[in-house]
Write an enzyme that holds these catalytic residues in place. Sequence first.
Site, PDB file in Angstrom:
ATOM      1  N   VAL A  44       0.870  -1.171   0.000  1.00  0.00           N
ATOM      2  CA  VAL A  44       0.000   0.000   0.000  1.00  0.00           C
ATOM      3  C   VAL A  44       0.909   1.224   0.000  1.00  0.00           C
ATOM      4  CG1 VAL A  44      -1.816   1.268   1.211  1.00  0.00           C
ATOM      5  CG2 VAL A  44      -1.785  -1.246   1.272  1.00  0.00           C
ATOM      6  N   TYR A  49       6.307   8.846   0.399  1.00  0.00           N
ATOM      7  CA  TYR A  49       6.877   7.518   0.170  1.00  0.00           C
ATOM      8  C   TYR A  49       7.229   6.689   1.402  1.00  0.00           C
ATOM      9  CZ  TYR A  49       7.005   8.579  -4.805  1.00  0.00           C
ATOM     10  OH  TYR A  49       6.655   8.885  -6.079  1.00  0.00           O
ATOM     11  N   CYS A  54       4.697  -2.474   3.059  1.00  0.00           N
ATOM     12  CA  CYS A  54       5.045  -3.621   2.218  1.00  0.00           C
ATOM     13  C   CYS A  54       3.997  -4.722   2.369  1.00  0.00           C
ATOM     14  CB  CYS A  54       6.408  -4.179   2.618  1.00  0.00           C
ATOM     15  SG  CYS A  54       7.789  -3.058   2.324  1.00  0.00           S
ATOM     16  N   GLU A  56       4.507  -7.876   2.867  1.00  0.00           N
ATOM     17  CA  GLU A  56       4.850  -8.763   3.974  1.00  0.00           C
ATOM     18  C   GLU A  56       4.360  -8.195   5.303  1.00  0.00           C
ATOM     19  OE1 GLU A  56       8.349  -8.927   1.004  1.00  0.00           O
ATOM     20  OE2 GLU A  56       6.839  -7.493   1.659  1.00  0.00           O
TER      21      GLU A  56
END
Length: 132
Positions: A44, A49, A54, A56
Amino acid sequence: MEATDTLFSAARAVQARAHAPYSRFHVGAAIRDETGAVHAGCNVENAAYPVGTCAEAGAIAAMIAAGGRRIAAILVLGDGEALVTPCGACRQRIREFAAPDTPIHVAGPAGVRRTFTLDELLPASFGPDNLA
């Protein structure tokens, strides 16, 4: 269906839901926990930034929210020719809930490309046992 097939299917389904308007690089991850339950997450992104998440990390959060506490196996799915292994921060996140011999399957669109152990991706790591 084999265990990695189940993880691949879950990661593929959630990869399609990734929010990646900046990189356009969609990643899906699926975890099998200590009970055999499967938990999935996708990346997402965020306009700021560093605030993105992530795949995971999303899968780990889903596992914890569902009551799982140990990662038995994880599969990470990304497109492209190169292996899409977990980033350094995600390797450490995985370490929190996984043993050194936990399999980390790295997949592309056609299936699993390579399997590593956590210890191969994060050797001599710092983890919860260091604080015991």
